[in-house]
Design a protein around this motif. Structure first.
Motif, PDB file in Angstrom:
ATOM      1  N   ILE A   6     -68.674  -1.298 -31.977  1.00  0.00           N
ATOM      2  CA  ILE A   6     -68.940  -0.174 -32.876  1.00  0.00           C
ATOM      3  C   ILE A   6     -68.117  -0.293 -34.147  1.00  0.00           C
ATOM      4  O   ILE A   6     -68.617  -0.078 -35.261  1.00  0.00           O
ATOM      5  CB  ILE A   6     -68.642   1.159 -32.159  1.00  0.00           C
ATOM      6  CG1 ILE A   6     -69.641   1.383 -31.016  1.00  0.00           C
ATOM      7  CG2 ILE A   6     -68.690   2.337 -33.132  1.00  0.00           C
ATOM      8  CD1 ILE A   6     -69.288   2.535 -30.113  1.00  0.00           C
ATOM      9  N   GLU A   7     -66.851  -0.645 -34.011  1.00  0.00           N
ATOM     10  CA  GLU A   7     -65.987  -0.798 -35.180  1.00  0.00           C
ATOM     11  C   GLU A   7     -66.497  -1.907 -36.099  1.00  0.00           C
ATOM     12  O   GLU A   7     -66.428  -1.794 -37.333  1.00  0.00           O
ATOM     13  CB  GLU A   7     -64.560  -1.102 -34.730  1.00  0.00           C
ATOM     14  CG  GLU A   7     -63.864   0.095 -34.097  1.00  0.00           C
ATOM     15  CD  GLU A   7     -62.497  -0.249 -33.547  1.00  0.00           C
ATOM     16  OE1 GLU A   7     -61.661   0.669 -33.415  1.00  0.00           O
ATOM     17  OE2 GLU A   7     -62.258  -1.429 -33.228  1.00  0.00           O
ATOM     18  N   SER A   8     -67.030  -2.962 -35.499  1.00  0.00           N
ATOM     19  CA  SER A   8     -67.597  -4.052 -36.301  1.00  0.00           C
ATOM     20  C   SER A   8     -68.817  -3.566 -37.090  1.00  0.00           C
ATOM     21  O   SER A   8     -68.971  -3.885 -38.274  1.00  0.00           O
ATOM     22  CB  SER A   8     -67.988  -5.213 -35.380  1.00  0.00           C
ATOM     23  OG  SER A   8     -68.632  -6.243 -36.105  1.00  0.00           O
ATOM     24  N   ASN A   9     -69.664  -2.771 -36.441  1.00  0.00           N
ATOM     25  CA  ASN A   9     -70.841  -2.227 -37.127  1.00  0.00           C
ATOM     26  C   ASN A   9     -70.446  -1.250 -38.234  1.00  0.00           C
ATOM     27  O   ASN A   9     -71.088  -1.198 -39.289  1.00  0.00           O
ATOM     28  CB  ASN A   9     -71.755  -1.533 -36.119  1.00  0.00           C
ATOM     29  CG  ASN A   9     -72.479  -2.517 -35.220  1.00  0.00           C
ATOM     30  OD1 ASN A   9     -72.731  -3.648 -35.608  1.00  0.00           O
ATOM     31  ND2 ASN A   9     -72.775  -2.097 -33.998  1.00  0.00           N
ATOM     32  N   LEU A  10     -69.403  -0.470 -37.996  1.00  0.00           N
ATOM     33  CA  LEU A  10     -68.919   0.446 -39.024  1.00  0.00           C
ATOM     34  C   LEU A  10     -68.409  -0.326 -40.242  1.00  0.00           C
ATOM     35  O   LEU A  10     -68.683   0.044 -41.389  1.00  0.00           O
ATOM     36  CB  LEU A  10     -67.810   1.333 -38.453  1.00  0.00           C
ATOM     37  CG  LEU A  10     -68.234   2.438 -37.480  1.00  0.00           C
ATOM     38  CD1 LEU A  10     -67.015   3.056 -36.800  1.00  0.00           C
ATOM     39  CD2 LEU A  10     -69.034   3.519 -38.203  1.00  0.00           C
ATOM     40  N   ALA A  11     -67.668  -1.408 -39.979  1.00  0.00           N
ATOM     41  CA  ALA A  11     -67.123  -2.210 -41.077  1.00  0.00           C
ATOM     42  C   ALA A  11     -68.241  -2.877 -41.877  1.00  0.00           C
ATOM     43  O   ALA A  11     -68.133  -3.071 -43.095  1.00  0.00           O
ATOM     44  CB  ALA A  11     -66.175  -3.272 -40.513  1.00  0.00           C
ATOM     45  N   GLU A  12     -69.337  -3.211 -41.204  1.00  0.00           N
ATOM     46  CA  GLU A  12     -70.461  -3.870 -41.866  1.00  0.00           C
ATOM     47  C   GLU A  12     -71.190  -2.926 -42.827  1.00  0.00           C
ATOM     48  O   GLU A  12     -71.877  -3.373 -43.751  1.00  0.00           O
ATOM     49  CB  GLU A  12     -71.433  -4.384 -40.800  1.00  0.00           C
ATOM     50  CG  GLU A  12     -72.624  -5.159 -41.334  1.00  0.00           C
ATOM     51  CD  GLU A  12     -73.601  -5.516 -40.231  1.00  0.00           C
ATOM     52  OE1 GLU A  12     -74.648  -6.115 -40.553  1.00  0.00           O
ATOM     53  OE2 GLU A  12     -73.324  -5.189 -39.062  1.00  0.00           O
ATOM     54  N   SER A  13     -71.025  -1.618 -42.637  1.00  0.00           N
ATOM     55  CA  SER A  13     -71.765  -0.633 -43.425  1.00  0.00           C
ATOM     56  C   SER A  13     -71.505  -0.762 -44.918  1.00  0.00           C
ATOM     57  O   SER A  13     -72.402  -0.561 -45.740  1.00  0.00           O
ATOM     58  CB  SER A  13     -71.404   0.788 -42.962  1.00  0.00           C
ATOM     59  OG  SER A  13     -71.645   0.945 -41.579  1.00  0.00           O
TER      60      SER A  13
END
Length: 348
Positions: free
Chosen positions: A66-73
């Motif tokens: 989830i943190e990786s997806n948030l950073a990708e935003s």
């Protein structure tokens, strides 16, 4: 010759040993019964680890994703809304993972995990506010008449952007339910039906009766209401309620922003409250024809006593949280029988 008042040390050791053996046997018996109960009631569709280390390993793996997806935003220039929607679903799944395994986790791990979930929600909300332009929206159409007293299943309320609902684990859903009512008795008869999600939202001074079994229940923004619910096979999520009475049975129950409200519960895992005060708890007391069969079918026929084992997410001290209490027996409502389906004025 005077009697010897000296205590026989061998007798004392023998007594202590017998006492310890008795306590050990009792503990083994309790653990055995607890394991058997969990085995009998286990749901193969729910990920339950029975090991703190296994749970934490799975939890941290999902959190990292989830943190990786948030950073990708930050690097995305389009398709932000579906991206955020997917992240919101992942965070919801992470929260459910905690609820499904909270019955064996230490209180500290439950609170720490839920704090992580809350932080992820806040990060998502901040990114949504930063990267997506604000939109005006309402929870019902502007053209809806104020005197409309009932919204049937075929016309659920909709919201274009569920992610922008601040720090909420319960998104407004397009599921069947009761919405936007004042001063009505609202009845849903689920007997013999396969009902998935059901939503109860934006009610004032209403009485809700859900007879039979549903898969999941979502409750939003209720004031001075009474809600009587048969067994829920999955989770109940409650948000923003005040001056209400809830009688409900479920496998997991999560409560946000509740004030001066009484809960009569039967629940397999420990109920979780957050940002709540003046809430009181008592055992489940609902009755209608066939409820015992419904409870058995939902694996909720056994009283666990967890209605009195409440975890307050926002209270991290070792002493009892002041935000909840056990409802005194002389103030409880007694058995609530909702078998008579003919005394309501709204039914779906």
């Amino acid at each position: 010759m005077e009697e010897d008042d000296t205590i026989n040390p061998n007798l004392t050791e023998s007594t202590e040993h017998a006492s310890l053996q008795k306590k050990h046997s009792s503990m083994v018996e309790r653990l055995s019964k607890r394991h058997q109960t969990r085995s009998d009631n286990s749901d193969s569709s729910s990920p339950s680890f029975e090991s703190v280390s296994s749970f934490l390993s799975r939890f941290n793996l999902l959190k990292t994703s989830i943190e990786s997806n948030l950073a990708e935003s930050q690097s995305l220039s389009s398709q932000l809304k579906p991206h955020f929607d997917n992240i919101a679903v992942s965070i919801s799944d992470l929260e459910k993972l905690v609820a499904q395994n909270s019955y064996f986790l230490p209180s500290y791990d439950v609170r720490s995990s839920l704090k992580t979930v809350s932080d992820l929600k806040q990060k998502l909300d901040n990114l949504n506010s930063q990267l997506i332009p604000k939109k005006k929206f309402a929870f019902k159409n502007k053209g809806a008449k104020k005197d409309s007293v009932f919204i049937p299943q075929s016309k659920p309320s909709t919201v274009e952007n569920v992610v922008s609902e601040k720090a909420s684990s319960i998104a407004v859903r397009d599921s069947p339910g009761f919405r936007n009512e004042t001063g009505h008795v609202l009845i849903k008869d689920c007997k013999g039906l396969e009902v998935g999600e059901f939503t109860v939202s934006d009610l004032d001074s209403c009485e809700v009766r859900i007879i039979g079994t549903v898969r999941a229940l979502f409750v939003h923004r209720l004031k001075n209401c009474k809600v009587y619910v048969g067994p829920v096979m999955g989770s109940i999520l409650i948000e923003e309620v005040e001056g209400c009475v809830f009688v409900m049975a479920s496998h997991q129950i999560r409560i946000h922003n509740a004030k001066m409200t009484d809960f009569y519960l039967r629940v397999r895992s420990r109920p979780i409250i957050e940002d709540s005060n003046g809430v009181r708890f008592a055992p489940y007391c609902l009755c209608y024809q066939g409820i015992e069969d419904d409870l058995h079918g939902a694996a909720l026929d056994q009283e666990t006593g967890n209605w009195a084992n409440v975890d307050d997410f926002k209270w991290l001290r070792a002493v009892q949280s002041p935000n909840w209490s056990v409802l005194p027996e002389n103030e409880r409502v007694g058995i609530v029988d909702v078998s008579n389906m003919n005394n309501g004025n709204e039914e779906i």
